[in-house]
Scaffold this active site. Structure first.
Site, PDB file in Angstrom:
ATOM      1  N   CYS A  67      41.778  40.689  41.203  1.00 50.47           N
ATOM      2  CA  CYS A  67      40.706  40.667  42.212  1.00 50.47           C
ATOM      3  C   CYS A  67      41.116  39.763  43.371  1.00 50.47           C
ATOM      4  CB  CYS A  67      39.393  40.193  41.590  1.00 50.47           C
ATOM      5  SG  CYS A  67      39.318  38.423  41.280  1.00 50.47           S
ATOM      6  N   ASN A 113      40.273  36.821  30.266  1.00 51.60           N
ATOM      7  CA  ASN A 113      38.952  36.705  30.884  1.00 51.60           C
ATOM      8  C   ASN A 113      37.965  36.158  29.856  1.00 51.60           C
ATOM      9  OD1 ASN A 113      39.291  39.300  29.672  1.00 51.60           O
ATOM     10  ND2 ASN A 113      37.627  40.169  30.868  1.00 51.60           N
ATOM     11  N   GLU A 129      43.590  35.768  35.213  1.00 51.01           N
ATOM     12  CA  GLU A 129      44.657  35.233  36.057  1.00 51.01           C
ATOM     13  C   GLU A 129      44.396  33.771  36.387  1.00 51.01           C
ATOM     14  OE1 GLU A 129      42.873  37.945  36.448  1.00 51.01           O
ATOM     15  OE2 GLU A 129      43.906  39.513  37.553  1.00 51.01           O
ATOM     16  N   GLU A 144      34.028  35.746  29.572  1.00 55.55           N
ATOM     17  CA  GLU A 144      32.740  36.114  30.168  1.00 55.55           C
ATOM     18  C   GLU A 144      31.636  35.173  29.691  1.00 55.55           C
ATOM     19  OE1 GLU A 144      32.248  40.361  29.536  1.00 55.55           O
ATOM     20  OE2 GLU A 144      33.779  40.766  31.067  1.00 55.55           O
ATOM     21  N   CYS A 194      38.145  34.849  35.347  1.00 51.43           N
ATOM     22  CA  CYS A 194      39.171  35.889  35.276  1.00 51.43           C
ATOM     23  C   CYS A 194      40.414  35.365  34.554  1.00 51.43           C
ATOM     24  CB  CYS A 194      39.601  36.317  36.676  1.00 51.43           C
ATOM     25  SG  CYS A 194      38.410  37.297  37.565  1.00 51.43           S
TER      26      CYS A 194
HETATM   27  N1  THU Z   1      38.622  40.369  35.575  1.00 50.82           N
HETATM   28  C1  THU Z   1      39.749  39.608  35.414  1.00 50.82           C
HETATM   29  O1  THU Z   1      39.920  38.964  34.382  1.00 50.82           O
HETATM   30  N2  THU Z   1      40.655  39.604  36.418  1.00 50.82           N
HETATM   31  C2  THU Z   1      40.522  40.266  37.598  1.00 50.82           C
HETATM   32  O2  THU Z   1      41.370  40.135  38.479  1.00 50.82           O
HETATM   33  C3  THU Z   1      39.371  41.134  37.822  1.00 50.82           C
HETATM   34  C4  THU Z   1      38.347  41.172  36.759  1.00 50.82           C
HETATM   35  C5  THU Z   1      37.625  40.397  34.502  1.00 50.82           C
HETATM   36  C6  THU Z   1      36.313  39.758  34.850  1.00 50.82           C
HETATM   37  C7  THU Z   1      35.373  40.462  33.899  1.00 50.82           C
HETATM   38  O3  THU Z   1      35.389  39.779  32.664  1.00 50.82           O
HETATM   39  C8  THU Z   1      35.983  41.822  33.697  1.00 50.82           C
HETATM   40  O4  THU Z   1      37.320  41.725  34.157  1.00 50.82           O
HETATM   41  C9  THU Z   1      35.286  42.938  34.439  1.00 50.82           C
HETATM   42  O5  THU Z   1      35.133  42.644  35.773  1.00 50.82           O
END
Ligand code: THU
Length: 137
Positions: free
Chosen positions: A87, A45, A58, A47, A56
């Site tokens: 997600c 991930n 994935e 940000e 994300c």
């Molecule tokens: N996140 C992912 O990388 N994958 C997911 O399927 C759900 C959430 C990350 C996004 C964000 O950086 C952190 O998790 C918290 O939501």
């Protein structure tokens, strides 16, 4: 996916997770996808100060695989503290290249898979532009 591929995919997701850029949530995610030719691609991930721009793990892994020429994914490992599920948006993106992909959730604290699903279990009724079109499998 055979046992050595499975272990390699788990290791790749766990190693990738160490590179997550998550200064806002402090929730680190590592993902690794296995393509039908045996190649493994990872993602983390990423940000952003403008929160909605966060990517994300994935989707980063899928994007990397596709940008490397792979079109069919057979497995994905997602590594988080606790073994969280992908997600909804990531599920749909995984569906594009792996309608029958195996999804393995790894608890990074224990370095072990804790749950396994098919994508169909996680995302029944995946959106398809042409409902009758063949899917990669
Ligand atoms: N996140 C992912 O990388 N994958 C997911 O399927 C759900 C959430 C990350 C996004 C964000 O950086 C952190 O998790 C918290 O939501």
């Amino acid at each position: 996916m055979n046992e050595s591929q499975r272990q390699a995919l788990i290791d790749a997701a766990l190693s990738a997770r160490d590179l997550a850029y998550a200064p806002y949530s402090n929730f680190h995610v590592g993902a690794a996808v296995l393509a039908d030719d045996g190649q493994i691609f990872t993602g983390v991930n990423v940000e952003n100060a403008s929160y909605g721009l966060t990517q994300c793990a994935e989707r980063v892994a899928v994007t990397t695989a596709v940008a490397s020429g792979c079109r069919v994914l057979i497995a994905v490992v997602v590594a988080t503290s606790g073994g969280h599920s992908p997600c909804g948006a990531c599920r749909q993106v995984l569906a594009e290249f792996g309608g029958t992909i195996e999804v393995l959730l790894v608890d990074a604290d224990r370095r072990q898979p804790i749950r396994q699903f098919t994508l169909e279990e996680l995302l029944p009724g995946q959106f398809r532009l042409e409902p009758d079109a063949p899917r990669p499998s």
